[in-house]
Motif scaffolding. Structure first.
Motif, PDB file in Angstrom:
ATOM      1  N   GLU A  22       0.821  -1.212   0.000  1.00 32.30           N
ATOM      2  CA  GLU A  22       0.000   0.000   0.000  1.00 32.30           C
ATOM      3  C   GLU A  22       0.850   1.255   0.000  1.00 32.30           C
ATOM      4  N   VAL A  67       2.030   1.800  -3.342  1.00 34.26           N
ATOM      5  CA  VAL A  67       0.994   2.385  -4.192  1.00 34.26           C
ATOM      6  C   VAL A  67       0.919   3.891  -3.965  1.00 34.26           C
ATOM      7  N   LEU A  68       0.971   4.298  -2.686  1.00 38.86           N
ATOM      8  CA  LEU A  68       0.948   5.735  -2.397  1.00 38.86           C
ATOM      9  C   LEU A  68       2.087   6.441  -3.113  1.00 38.86           C
ATOM     10  N   LYS A  69       3.263   5.832  -3.072  1.00 34.42           N
ATOM     11  CA  LYS A  69       4.402   6.450  -3.755  1.00 34.42           C
ATOM     12  C   LYS A  69       4.182   6.487  -5.256  1.00 34.42           C
ATOM     13  N   THR A  70       3.598   5.410  -5.788  1.00 33.43           N
ATOM     14  CA  THR A  70       3.295   5.378  -7.217  1.00 33.43           C
ATOM     15  C   THR A  70       2.383   6.536  -7.600  1.00 33.43           C
ATOM     16  N   LEU A  71       1.412   6.813  -6.730  1.00 37.78           N
ATOM     17  CA  LEU A  71       0.458   7.880  -7.023  1.00 37.78           C
ATOM     18  C   LEU A  71       1.077   9.268  -6.898  1.00 37.78           C
ATOM     19  N   GLY A  72       2.314   9.326  -6.375  1.00 34.65           N
ATOM     20  CA  GLY A  72       2.993  10.614  -6.326  1.00 34.65           C
ATOM     21  C   GLY A  72       3.230  11.134  -4.920  1.00 34.65           C
ATOM     22  N   PHE A  73       2.912  10.329  -3.890  1.00 34.28           N
ATOM     23  CA  PHE A  73       3.267  10.744  -2.532  1.00 34.28           C
ATOM     24  C   PHE A  73       4.785  10.645  -2.395  1.00 34.28           C
ATOM     25  N   ASP A  98       8.603  10.487  -0.606  1.00 33.57           N
ATOM     26  CA  ASP A  98       9.189   9.686   0.474  1.00 33.57           C
ATOM     27  C   ASP A  98       8.932  10.347   1.827  1.00 33.57           C
ATOM     28  N   ILE A 126       9.632   1.400  -4.781  1.00 35.42           N
ATOM     29  CA  ILE A 126       8.311   1.065  -5.304  1.00 35.42           C
ATOM     30  C   ILE A 126       8.315  -0.285  -6.017  1.00 35.42           C
ATOM     31  N   VAL A 127       9.275  -0.436  -6.929  1.00 37.60           N
ATOM     32  CA  VAL A 127       9.266  -1.609  -7.794  1.00 37.60           C
ATOM     33  C   VAL A 127       9.434  -2.893  -6.986  1.00 37.60           C
ATOM     34  N   LEU A 133       6.238  -3.560  -4.957  1.00 39.86           N
ATOM     35  CA  LEU A 133       5.096  -4.031  -5.744  1.00 39.86           C
ATOM     36  C   LEU A 133       5.320  -5.469  -6.215  1.00 39.86           C
ATOM     37  N   ARG A 134       6.587  -5.778  -6.493  1.00 42.34           N
ATOM     38  CA  ARG A 134       6.905  -7.106  -6.986  1.00 42.34           C
ATOM     39  C   ARG A 134       6.648  -8.176  -5.922  1.00 42.34           C
ATOM     40  N   ASN A 185       7.429   0.250 -15.861  1.00 48.87           N
ATOM     41  CA  ASN A 185       7.852   0.945 -14.644  1.00 48.87           C
ATOM     42  C   ASN A 185       8.834   2.066 -14.945  1.00 48.87           C
ATOM     43  N   LEU A 225       8.998   4.816 -12.030  1.00 50.59           N
ATOM     44  CA  LEU A 225       9.020   4.062 -10.777  1.00 50.59           C
ATOM     45  C   LEU A 225      10.388   3.441 -10.527  1.00 50.59           C
ATOM     46  N   ALA A 249       8.163  12.401  -8.090  1.00 47.17           N
ATOM     47  CA  ALA A 249       6.892  12.053  -7.457  1.00 47.17           C
ATOM     48  C   ALA A 249       5.798  13.023  -7.901  1.00 47.17           C
ATOM     49  N   ARG A 257       4.860  12.372 -11.469  1.00 49.96           N
ATOM     50  CA  ARG A 257       4.027  11.177 -11.564  1.00 49.96           C
ATOM     51  C   ARG A 257       2.583  11.499 -11.197  1.00 49.96           C
ATOM     52  N   ALA A 258       2.425  12.259 -10.095  1.00 54.82           N
ATOM     53  CA  ALA A 258       1.081  12.604  -9.646  1.00 54.82           C
ATOM     54  C   ALA A 258       0.320  13.350 -10.740  1.00 54.82           C
ATOM     55  N   LEU A 309      -6.463   0.562  -1.731  1.00 51.80           N
ATOM     56  CA  LEU A 309      -6.215   0.536  -0.295  1.00 51.80           C
ATOM     57  C   LEU A 309      -7.448  -0.062   0.393  1.00 51.80           C
ATOM     58  N   LEU A 337      -3.014  15.267  -3.326  1.00 53.95           N
ATOM     59  CA  LEU A 337      -1.759  15.931  -3.644  1.00 53.95           C
ATOM     60  C   LEU A 337      -1.974  17.213  -4.436  1.00 53.95           C
TER      61      LEU A 337
END
Ligand SMILES: Nc1ncnc2c1ncn2[C@@H]1O[C@H](COP(=O)(O)OP(=O)(O)OP(=O)(O)O)[C@@H](O)[C@H]1O
Ligand SMILES: [Mg+2]
Lengths: 387, 228
Positions: free
Chosen positions: A291, A294-300, A302, A380-381, A384-385, B53, B58, B82, B85-86, B99, B114
């Motif tokens: 999860e 996923v947040l990081k993927t969405l652009g959150f 670090d 992330i990678v 997710l893997r 990716n 990513l 980041a 990407r958003a 989630l 964001l």
């Protein structure tokens, strides 16, 4: 683009909600730690309050061997006549009992000057004069007066669990001549005339338990206390003289040893709680690895993820801390009412609340920092893997 | 802006396991026009997910350059990446990756946290995205209360709610039955043809690939041939 911290609010507690039982146990352990902390703070406060109000310019003289045996009354006169002493007063423990033989009251027989030394006992304009004029008169605290419904002018039968009356009567009729109020002294003390006590008791006549001396110059405490003890050196009854503050302090120090043990126990509890909370946070982060990815993927960022985990940890310690300290506050209020005659200052001091707030913060960070950094570093990678 | 949306030059990716180097991509070139819909096929382990990716920022390439809408994403720092990407990419995963503690609506709202949008604006957008995928009546459901196909449609709503340039989908129908898979593919069609979204979709399913405008085959680290 920086993430406003409040943007993370909807995510807070997401993981925590998932394992309600685990969360409940974690919060319960924090609650208990802070409850213990609060109660200990109240006990400390009750036991050390005397030190704060103890005067620097007052000396206390007692029998060197034991305060129970007392000293000849002549000592009181001789101490009072020393040049460095402004005035002195004598005190005798009376062992007061009123109505219920199981309840020990704090009753002293004192000489007149006592109230000139302790001016912070507020007696009202005529209070002192009325007392002085009445041989059986008593000055009582507003706390005990309220408890037993005593009014000025009442005559109440006071008994003693130490002394008998010469005339065989069972009790001393005592007339309430004044009620004192004080911001910092125990509100439950009863003061009788030394003369009344001395002429009625069957033993211990013409002896005094304590002599309190107020000095003309506070800087002479050391020399005067030595002078007093030198006066009675090599006599049948030697004396021990120290400042009131030192007496209060040494009493507090004896208690302090108990306090140190309690502190140790509370520290151990806090440490265990830290481990429990840290474990909860670590597990919750581990379970949510995908999860967080996923947040990081969405652009959150670090940092946002780091903040999220730390905030969750702080939320847990905050809830536990508030519940624990709240319970402690209620408990001290409830216990304080019944302990009032023994421990009038049984309450959590404001400083302890501040201290607790710092502990909440420190524990939240300490428990959350390792998983938070792990979450921040999460790739992330990879995450997710493995999901 | 003119020119292709995605431009990849000499893209190389190697994984290191101790002394051993596992080459996955070997100097791959690729260009994807705006509004294109590309299916990426190839044997298992050929590097399709790896490529996707890399396109989404990513993961970092060993060598080579990726420009998307004129931005060379290899030059962005981690926070910039980041943020990029958003703004620019929507991801759709085989396993949906919603989630579990959040409702469908909250999941879709997530990327909008964001942005500077207000709560009512965010909700309005999240509802619009859910309506687009036909799940208005499931807004308050949590993922475990949804079917796989519905979960994937929530995933699509989440990917498009920020209105990104590029949708990257890794086997989006891989875990769905034919009917649910078709519904997802219909959505991609609409997003591509009506909303003009550029889509890159990894798939093993020739039927799914046939819906795309172009089909690329990845073999031995490079694009082997192209249909479409
Ligand atoms: N972190 C890693 N470390 C080492 N090797 C990796 C790592 N990630 C991927 N690989 C290897 O890279 C190769 C390509 O993996 P990738 O996941 O991109 O394949 P794929 O084409 O998506 O396969 P599939 O169709 O099964 O999903 C595989 O041989 C894989 O073992
Ligand atoms: Mg793959």
């Amino acid at each position: 683009m920086a993430v406003a911290p409040f943007a993370l609010l909807p995510l807070l507690g997401g993981s925590l909600r998932r394992h309600r039982l685990r969360l409940a146990f974690t919060i319960a352990s924090i609650l208990i730690a802070f409850l213990l902390f609060g109660l200990l703070a109240a006990v400390r406060n009750a036991l050390t309050a005397g030190v704060e109000v103890a005067g620097q310019d007052r000396l206390i003289t007692t029998n060197k061997v034991s305060i129970i045996q007392g000293m000849p009354r002549a000592y009181f006169t001789r101490i009072g006549s020393l040049a460095a002493v402004r005035r002195s007063a004598s005190l005798n423990w009376f062992g007061g009992i009123y109505q219920d033989p199981h309840v020990q009251l704090v009753v002293f027989a004192v000489s007149d000057a006592y109230f000139d030394i302790y001016r912070d006992l507020q007696l009202g304009p005529a209070g002192l004069a009325t007392w002085r004029a009445d041989r059986t008169g008593a000055i009582v605290g507003d706390g005990i007066a309220k408890r037993y419904g005593w009014k000025v002018g009442d005559t109440v039968p006071m008994k003693s669990n130490i002394y008998r009356r010469k005339d065989g009567a069972g009790a001393w009729p005592v007339k309430i001549t004044a009620i004192y109020h004080s911001e910092n002294q125990d509100p439950n003390t009863v003061f009788l005339h030394y003369a009344y006590y001395n002429e009625t008791v069957t033993f211990g006549v013409d002896s005094v338990g304590w002599v309190i001396s107020q000095l003309k110059d506070p800087t002479t405490v050391e020399t005067t206390s030595r002078a007093v003890d030198a006066m009675f050196a090599n006599s049948r009854t030697e004396t021990k003289t120290s400042t009131e503050k030192a007496v209060a302090q040494s009493f507090a120090n004896q208690i302090g040893n108990i306090g140190a043990i309690l502190t140790f126990v509370v520290s151990a509890v806090f440490f265990a709680m830290l481990l429990v909370t840290a474990n909860t946070m670590a597990q919750s982060v581990r379970e949510r690895t995908p999860e967080l990815a996923v947040l990081k993927t969405l652009g959150f960022t670090d940092n946002a993820v780091l903040t999220l985990v730390l905030a969750e940890s702080l939320l847990v310690t905050l809830v536990g801390g508030v519940l624990g300290l709240g319970t402690a506050t209620l408990a001290t209020a409830a216990l304080g009412a019944s302990l009032k005659s023994f421990l009038p200052f049984f309450q959590i001091p404001p400083l302890a609340y501040l201290q607790a707030a710092l502990y909440v913060l420190a524990l939240g960070v300490a428990a959350g920092v390792v998983p938070a950094v792990a979450a921040m570093r999460l790739q992330i990678v990879t995450a997710l893997r493995t999901s | 802006m003119d020119g292709p949306l995605v431009e990849v030059r000499g893209l190389t990716k190697e994984y290191r396991r101790g002394d051993e180097v596992v080459p996955v991509l070997a100097g791959l070139d690729l260009s994807i026009a705006r509004g294109d819909y590309v299916a990426l096929m190839g044997p298992s382990g050929s590097g399709k997910s790896t490529l996707l990716n890399l396109l989404g920022g990513l993961d970092q390439p060993t060598a080579g350059e990726i420009r998307i809408d004129g931005v060379s994403i290899g030059e962005l720092g981690s926070n910039e990446l980041a943020a990029w990407r958003a703004r620019s990419v929507g991801f759709i995963f085989q396993m949906y990756n919603l989630l579990p503690v959040l409702t469908a609506e909250q999941n879709v709202e997530l990327p909008l946290l964001l942005t500077s949008l207000s709560k009512p604006e965010r909700l309005a957008r999240a509802r619009a995205a859910l309506a687009l995928v036909g799940l208005s009546d499931r807004a308050r459901h949590r993922p475990r209360e949804l079917s796989g196909g519905q979960e994937q449609r929530v995933g699509i709503a989440r990917a498009i709610v920020t209105d990104p340039l590029l949708l990257l989908c890794d086997e989006p129908t891989g875990d769905l039955d034919r009917k649910a898979g078709d519904a997802v593919l219909d959505l991609f069609d609409a997003l591509n043809r009506e909303a003009g979204k550029t889509i890159v979709m990894v798939t093993h399913d020739p039927r799914a690939a046939a819906r795309a405008r172009r089909i690329l085959h990845l073999e031995k680290g490079v694009l082997a041939r192209e249909e479409g």
